[in-house]
Design a protein around this motif. Structure first.
Motif, mmCIF file in Angstrom:
data_model
loop_
_atom_site.group_PDB
_atom_site.id
_atom_site.type_symbol
_atom_site.label_atom_id
_atom_site.label_comp_id
_atom_site.label_asym_id
_atom_site.label_seq_id
_atom_site.Cartn_x
_atom_site.Cartn_y
_atom_site.Cartn_z
ATOM 1 N N MET A 104 0.845 -1.193 0.000
ATOM 2 C CA MET A 104 0.000 0.000 0.000
ATOM 3 C C MET A 104 0.881 1.243 0.000
ATOM 4 S SD MET A 104 -2.901 -1.466 -0.064
ATOM 5 C CE MET A 104 -4.007 -0.084 0.198
ATOM 6 N N LEU A 105 0.987 1.887 -1.162
ATOM 7 C CA LEU A 105 1.865 3.053 -1.321
ATOM 8 C C LEU A 105 1.113 4.212 -1.961
ATOM 9 C CD1 LEU A 105 5.041 1.295 -2.789
ATOM 10 C CD2 LEU A 105 4.951 2.483 -0.585
ATOM 11 N N PRO A 106 1.478 5.452 -1.621
ATOM 12 C CA PRO A 106 0.902 6.609 -2.313
ATOM 13 C C PRO A 106 1.375 6.669 -3.768
ATOM 14 C CG PRO A 106 1.954 7.246 -0.228
ATOM 15 C CD PRO A 106 2.378 5.842 -0.523
ATOM 16 N N TYR A 107 0.554 7.244 -4.629
ATOM 17 C CA TYR A 107 0.843 7.555 -6.038
ATOM 18 C C TYR A 107 0.902 6.318 -6.932
ATOM 19 C CZ TYR A 107 2.089 11.905 -3.732
ATOM 20 O OH TYR A 107 2.065 13.024 -2.939
ATOM 21 N N VAL A 108 1.813 5.398 -6.647
ATOM 22 C CA VAL A 108 1.888 4.139 -7.402
ATOM 23 C C VAL A 108 1.918 3.020 -6.377
ATOM 24 C CG1 VAL A 108 3.163 2.774 -9.098
ATOM 25 C CG2 VAL A 108 3.251 5.287 -9.215
ATOM 26 N N ASN A 109 0.916 2.128 -6.392
ATOM 27 C CA ASN A 109 0.884 1.095 -5.352
ATOM 28 C C ASN A 109 1.889 -0.026 -5.628
ATOM 29 O OD1 ASN A 109 -0.309 -1.047 -6.933
ATOM 30 N ND2 ASN A 109 -2.297 -0.029 -6.734
ATOM 31 N N GLY A 110 2.040 -0.894 -4.636
ATOM 32 C CA GLY A 110 3.065 -1.927 -4.717
ATOM 33 C C GLY A 110 2.867 -2.908 -5.854
ATOM 34 N N GLU A 111 1.595 -3.282 -6.131
ATOM 35 C CA GLU A 111 1.327 -4.220 -7.216
ATOM 36 C C GLU A 111 1.717 -3.605 -8.566
ATOM 37 O OE1 GLU A 111 -2.617 -5.732 -7.207
ATOM 38 O OE2 GLU A 111 -2.445 -6.660 -5.220
ATOM 39 N N GLU A 112 1.341 -2.342 -8.778
ATOM 40 C CA GLU A 112 1.693 -1.661 -10.036
ATOM 41 C C GLU A 112 3.211 -1.542 -10.184
ATOM 42 O OE1 GLU A 112 -1.702 1.561 -11.042
ATOM 43 O OE2 GLU A 112 -0.730 1.843 -9.094
ATOM 44 N N LEU A 113 3.853 -1.227 -9.080
ATOM 45 C CA LEU A 113 5.305 -1.028 -9.113
ATOM 46 C C LEU A 113 6.026 -2.341 -9.382
ATOM 47 C CD1 LEU A 113 7.340 1.196 -8.902
ATOM 48 C CD2 LEU A 113 7.323 0.981 -6.425
ATOM 49 N N CYS A 114 5.560 -3.416 -8.776
ATOM 50 C CA CYS A 114 6.164 -4.726 -9.003
ATOM 51 C C CYS A 114 6.003 -5.136 -10.468
ATOM 52 C CB CYS A 114 5.516 -5.760 -8.085
ATOM 53 S SG CYS A 114 6.284 -7.389 -8.150
ATOM 54 N N SER A 115 4.819 -4.939 -11.020
ATOM 55 C CA SER A 115 4.580 -5.253 -12.430
ATOM 56 C C SER A 115 5.452 -4.399 -13.341
ATOM 57 C CB SER A 115 3.099 -5.039 -12.774
ATOM 58 O OG SER A 115 2.274 -5.916 -12.036
ATOM 59 N N TRP A 116 5.617 -3.132 -12.983
ATOM 60 C CA TRP A 116 6.455 -2.219 -13.773
ATOM 61 C C TRP A 116 7.910 -2.684 -13.776
ATOM 62 C CZ3 TRP A 116 10.438 1.039 -11.923
ATOM 63 C CH2 TRP A 116 10.922 1.963 -12.853
ATOM 64 N N ILE A 117 8.414 -3.076 -12.615
ATOM 65 C CA ILE A 117 9.798 -3.553 -12.525
ATOM 66 C C ILE A 117 9.979 -4.814 -13.368
ATOM 67 C CG2 ILE A 117 11.528 -4.564 -10.981
ATOM 68 C CD1 ILE A 117 10.442 -2.694 -8.770
ATOM 69 N N ARG A 118 9.074 -5.747 -13.232
ATOM 70 C CA ARG A 118 9.184 -7.012 -13.955
ATOM 71 C C ARG A 118 8.919 -6.854 -15.454
ATOM 72 N NH1 ARG A 118 12.209 -9.025 -10.676
ATOM 73 N NH2 ARG A 118 11.514 -10.389 -8.999
ATOM 74 N N GLY A 119 8.020 -5.956 -15.802
ATOM 75 C CA GLY A 119 7.637 -5.816 -17.204
ATOM 76 C C GLY A 119 8.463 -4.796 -17.959
ATOM 77 N N LYS A 120 8.214 -3.533 -17.684
ATOM 78 C CA LYS A 120 8.872 -2.466 -18.440
ATOM 79 C C LYS A 120 10.381 -2.505 -18.287
ATOM 80 C CE LYS A 120 8.778 2.529 -19.157
ATOM 81 N NZ LYS A 120 8.166 3.811 -18.746
ATOM 82 N N GLN A 121 10.863 -2.788 -17.088
ATOM 83 C CA GLN A 121 12.301 -2.797 -16.849
ATOM 84 C C GLN A 121 12.939 -4.155 -17.176
ATOM 85 O OE1 GLN A 121 13.981 0.056 -15.938
ATOM 86 N NE2 GLN A 121 11.977 0.907 -16.381
ATOM 87 N N ASN A 122 12.112 -5.179 -17.352
ATOM 88 C CA ASN A 122 12.602 -6.535 -17.647
ATOM 89 C C ASN A 122 13.729 -6.915 -16.690
ATOM 90 O OD1 ASN A 122 12.746 -8.974 -18.992
ATOM 91 N ND2 ASN A 122 14.251 -8.238 -20.486
#
Length: 229
Positions: free
Chosen positions: A58-76
């Motif tokens: 639970m995070l402000p602005y970008v939550n943990g689930e979105e951030l985890c997906s971003w790291i795994r996906g966009k950043q590969n």
């Protein structure tokens, strides 16, 4: 200033929990980077390319689930990720693991348990930590990549090897003969002293565009060295 150290990005909006994690992880020799919200976490991830991320759900602005997906996906990225949450339901844990987290820990937890879990995941993802970073300049020998603040620097094979060898031996004067021997063993190609100087000059020009050429110094009559200020 150390050049080789495993860095962990903690993205946690609770100041007390974040500071406690930082204290215990630094005691174990980790370099800790802190972010208090998801957006700051994204920015610091790009800037520092951490070995590991401890991520609150639970995070402000970008939550943990979105951030985890971003790291795994966009950043590969193969970076290790532990998700931290106050929720303990099985569904939440499964969701976290499905989107790419390596492990899941529920608040409240003991700092020693967190350190143990980090070390366990690191044993599986350690290749991502075989890199050297200083001032935003990162070299990844296993990938043959050099980045500055997340942006790729286009180097030739010889330029990459010279930078890597100087960084590994930072603070030491490396003679042209040492570089010649290293490059020959790495590439199995004949390189001359004059060629070494040309490659170093071209490397410096590329670093100069990023105001990083001060890292490589010429020691007259001896060779070169990588200097950390």
């Amino acid at each position: 200033m150390p050049i080789q150290r495993k860095n962990i990005l903690i993205i946690e909006d609770d100041d007390k929990i974040r500071k406690l994690m930082k204290i215990f992880l630094e005691k174990e020799g980790f370099e800790v980077i802190e972010a208090a919200d998801g957006k700051e976490g994204q920015d610091l991830f790009i800037l520092h390319d951490p070995c590991f991320v401890i991520l609150d759900l639970m995070l402000p602005y970008v939550n943990g689930e979105e951030l985890c997906s971003w790291i795994r996906g966009k950043q590969n990225s193969q970076v290790g990720i532990i998700m931290v949450t106050a929720k303990s339901s099985e569904e939440e844990k499964i969701t976290g693991l499905k989107i790419g987290a390596d492990d899941y820990i529920t608040k409240p937890f003991s700092p020693s348990e967190l350190v143990m879990r980090v070390e366990t995941v690191l044993r599986r993802t350690n290749n991502h930590c075989k890199k050297m970073s200083i001032g935003g300049l990162t070299i990844k020998p296993e990938k043959g990549e050099v980045t500055y603040k997340g942006e790729m620097i286009d180097l030739t094979a010889f330029e990459f090897l010279i930078l890597y060898y100087l960084m590994v031996n930072h603070g030491q004067v490396i003679s042209r003969d040492q570089l010649l021997d290293y490059l020959y063993k790495a590439q199995e190609k004949v390189v001359t002293e004059r060629t070494i100087d040309v490659h170093v000059r071209h490397l410096r020009k590329k670093l100069h565009l990023l105001a990083l050429d001060h890292y490589i110094q010429t020691v007259r009559g001896m060779g070169y060295k990588f200097v950390i200020e």
